[in-house]
Structures are given as structure tokens and as C-alpha cells.
Write a protein that holds these residues in place. Sequence first.
Motif, mmCIF file in Angstrom:
data_model
loop_
_atom_site.group_PDB
_atom_site.id
_atom_site.type_symbol
_atom_site.label_atom_id
_atom_site.label_comp_id
_atom_site.label_asym_id
_atom_site.label_seq_id
_atom_site.Cartn_x
_atom_site.Cartn_y
_atom_site.Cartn_z
ATOM 1 N N GLU A 1 -0.814 10.560 -5.272
ATOM 2 C CA GLU A 1 0.052 10.229 -4.143
ATOM 3 C C GLU A 1 1.472 9.942 -4.625
ATOM 4 O O GLU A 1 2.449 10.354 -3.993
ATOM 5 C CB GLU A 1 -0.488 9.027 -3.359
ATOM 6 C CG GLU A 1 0.345 8.710 -2.138
ATOM 7 C CD GLU A 1 -0.173 7.543 -1.307
ATOM 8 O OE1 GLU A 1 0.358 7.336 -0.217
ATOM 9 O OE2 GLU A 1 -1.105 6.839 -1.759
ATOM 10 N N HIS B 1 -3.118 1.317 8.300
ATOM 11 C CA HIS B 1 -4.476 1.212 7.771
ATOM 12 C C HIS B 1 -4.466 0.490 6.429
ATOM 13 O O HIS B 1 -4.737 1.073 5.382
ATOM 14 C CB HIS B 1 -5.104 2.596 7.632
ATOM 15 C CG HIS B 1 -5.303 3.272 8.939
ATOM 16 N ND1 HIS B 1 -5.126 4.615 9.115
ATOM 17 C CD2 HIS B 1 -5.645 2.790 10.162
ATOM 18 C CE1 HIS B 1 -5.354 4.927 10.377
ATOM 19 N NE2 HIS B 1 -5.663 3.835 11.023
ATOM 20 N N VAL B 2 -4.134 -0.794 6.511
ATOM 21 C CA VAL B 2 -4.100 -1.630 5.310
ATOM 22 C C VAL B 2 -5.274 -2.600 5.363
ATOM 23 O O VAL B 2 -5.875 -2.804 6.409
ATOM 24 C CB VAL B 2 -2.761 -2.387 5.189
ATOM 25 C CG1 VAL B 2 -1.606 -1.403 5.033
ATOM 26 C CG2 VAL B 2 -2.512 -3.300 6.358
ATOM 27 N N ASP B 3 -5.599 -3.188 4.236
ATOM 28 C CA ASP B 3 -6.753 -4.087 4.150
ATOM 29 C C ASP B 3 -6.542 -5.349 4.984
ATOM 30 O O ASP B 3 -5.413 -5.833 5.140
ATOM 31 C CB ASP B 3 -6.998 -4.482 2.693
ATOM 32 C CG ASP B 3 -7.416 -3.298 1.827
ATOM 33 O OD1 ASP B 3 -7.658 -2.198 2.368
ATOM 34 O OD2 ASP B 3 -7.498 -3.490 0.596
ATOM 35 N N PHE C 1 0.845 -1.191 0.000
ATOM 36 C CA PHE C 1 0.000 0.000 0.000
ATOM 37 C C PHE C 1 0.881 1.242 0.000
ATOM 38 O O PHE C 1 2.091 1.165 0.175
ATOM 39 C CB PHE C 1 -0.942 -0.018 1.207
ATOM 40 C CG PHE C 1 -1.953 -1.114 1.123
ATOM 41 C CD1 PHE C 1 -3.151 -0.932 0.456
ATOM 42 C CD2 PHE C 1 -1.691 -2.361 1.675
ATOM 43 C CE1 PHE C 1 -4.075 -1.956 0.344
ATOM 44 C CE2 PHE C 1 -2.608 -3.395 1.571
ATOM 45 C CZ PHE C 1 -3.807 -3.191 0.904
ATOM 46 N N ARG D 1 -0.840 4.767 4.261
ATOM 47 C CA ARG D 1 -1.493 3.550 4.765
ATOM 48 C C ARG D 1 -0.479 2.623 5.423
ATOM 49 O O ARG D 1 -0.776 1.962 6.417
ATOM 50 C CB ARG D 1 -2.226 2.831 3.630
ATOM 51 C CG ARG D 1 -3.419 3.654 3.131
ATOM 52 C CD ARG D 1 -4.210 2.916 2.114
ATOM 53 N NE ARG D 1 -4.967 1.843 2.744
ATOM 54 C CZ ARG D 1 -5.788 1.036 2.091
ATOM 55 N NH1 ARG D 1 -5.959 1.172 0.786
ATOM 56 N NH2 ARG D 1 -6.429 0.088 2.726
ATOM 57 N N THR D 2 0.733 2.571 4.876
ATOM 58 C CA THR D 2 1.770 1.703 5.430
ATOM 59 C C THR D 2 2.221 2.207 6.800
ATOM 60 O O THR D 2 2.303 1.441 7.760
ATOM 61 C CB THR D 2 2.965 1.609 4.462
ATOM 62 O OG1 THR D 2 2.499 1.070 3.220
ATOM 63 C CG2 THR D 2 4.054 0.721 5.007
ATOM 64 N N GLN E 1 1.498 9.288 14.627
ATOM 65 C CA GLN E 1 1.546 8.898 13.220
ATOM 66 C C GLN E 1 2.247 9.967 12.381
ATOM 67 O O GLN E 1 3.026 9.647 11.481
ATOM 68 C CB GLN E 1 0.141 8.635 12.686
ATOM 69 C CG GLN E 1 -0.507 7.412 13.278
ATOM 70 C CD GLN E 1 -1.917 7.212 12.773
ATOM 71 O OE1 GLN E 1 -2.554 8.136 12.278
ATOM 72 N NE2 GLN E 1 -2.422 5.991 12.907
ATOM 73 N N THR F 1 0.632 4.268 8.888
ATOM 74 C CA THR F 1 -0.442 4.272 9.885
ATOM 75 C C THR F 1 -0.986 2.877 10.184
ATOM 76 O O THR F 1 -1.702 2.690 11.165
ATOM 77 C CB THR F 1 -1.617 5.166 9.428
ATOM 78 O OG1 THR F 1 -2.164 4.648 8.208
ATOM 79 C CG2 THR F 1 -1.167 6.609 9.236
ATOM 80 N N TYR G 1 -7.483 4.197 -3.307
ATOM 81 C CA TYR G 1 -6.538 3.471 -2.466
ATOM 82 C C TYR G 1 -5.776 4.357 -1.493
ATOM 83 O O TYR G 1 -5.363 3.918 -0.431
ATOM 84 C CB TYR G 1 -5.514 2.709 -3.327
ATOM 85 C CG TYR G 1 -6.059 1.461 -3.936
ATOM 86 C CD1 TYR G 1 -6.277 0.332 -3.155
ATOM 87 C CD2 TYR G 1 -6.358 1.404 -5.282
ATOM 88 C CE1 TYR G 1 -6.774 -0.826 -3.717
ATOM 89 C CE2 TYR G 1 -6.862 0.249 -5.855
ATOM 90 C CZ TYR G 1 -7.075 -0.858 -5.061
ATOM 91 O OH TYR G 1 -7.564 -1.997 -5.626
ATOM 92 N N SER G 2 -5.526 5.578 -1.871
ATOM 93 C CA SER G 2 -4.687 6.452 -1.056
ATOM 94 C C SER G 2 -5.459 7.022 0.126
ATOM 95 O O SER G 2 -6.675 7.157 0.082
ATOM 96 C CB SER G 2 -4.139 7.590 -1.913
ATOM 97 O OG SER G 2 -3.328 7.087 -2.944
ATOM 98 N N HIS G 3 -4.725 7.372 1.153
ATOM 99 C CA HIS G 3 -5.296 8.019 2.330
ATOM 100 C C HIS G 3 -4.646 9.376 2.502
ATOM 101 O O HIS G 3 -3.506 9.588 2.081
ATOM 102 C CB HIS G 3 -5.040 7.195 3.587
ATOM 103 C CG HIS G 3 -5.936 6.014 3.712
ATOM 104 N ND1 HIS G 3 -6.091 5.323 4.883
ATOM 105 C CD2 HIS G 3 -6.739 5.367 2.817
ATOM 106 C CE1 HIS G 3 -6.932 4.320 4.724
ATOM 107 N NE2 HIS G 3 -7.335 4.332 3.460
#
Length: 140
Positions: free
Chosen positions: A65, A21-23, A12, A16-17, A116, A19, A105-107
Amino acid sequence: TDENGWHRFHAFGLIRTVTGHVDEWYKNKHVDLDEFIPGHHHELGILNECCSAATISFHYVEHSETTALSRVLHDVKENPGMTDDDLGSLLIDVWPKGFRNLGGYSHGLPPEKGEQWNSLLTIIRRISGPLEGECTGCRQ
């Protein structure tokens, strides 16, 4: 992974990596990997433990991103003495905002001044890479 157990390939994007917050499918995929590939570190790291200085790639990353990350890494590499405040301002300035700009996909960036956020700054400095000729432990 590298000698610290930090990953070089990331499924990811950076936010996301860092934090975590991955699937769920991705987290689940790593649970029993030692059974299939013994002797390698498979645990997913977050915050300061996520990313190797020898990071090679991020996947599932939207164009905006990728563009922002490329700019930030370039600027940090060119100015390694950049203060955290200046790096934070750069991130806020160039990072995409809102779903339309971030994509599926991006946050967005984590809240400023939190754990964080501080980890994000640390990781960006780590993966921005050494200046030419300063790489220790790299294959030359």
C-alpha cells in the motif's frame, strides 16, 4: 489537525482512513480526548473530511500500500490536471489486490463511482501537495 479540523497524522492507511473502517480501539480512543487535551479537534473525519492537505503520515500500512500510494501521489503531483477517470485507472492498476498482496492492515479500494470512491479521489488530490512554491498557508 489543520485549520479545517482535518488530521495530519493517520493511524491507518489511506483507504481505511477515507472509508472510516478503522479499529474500534482507535475510535474509542478519540471519544473523550477533549477531556484530556482541551482546545484541539479530535473527532475522526471520514470521506472528504478525513485528511489535511498537510498530511504527514499514515501508520499501520503494509509495504504494497505504501508503494502504491507513493506512486499515485507522485503521478498526481506531476500531472495535476489528471482526470478523475485517469486517476481511477491508475489506482486500479497499481493498488494491491487480495489479502496476500494487501497484508493484514491494508484494505482494498472501495467500489468505483460511489461516495467513498469519489472522496478517495478528492483526498488523493488534496494530499498530493502543491507544486513547489504554490503552498498557501504552509510554513516556509
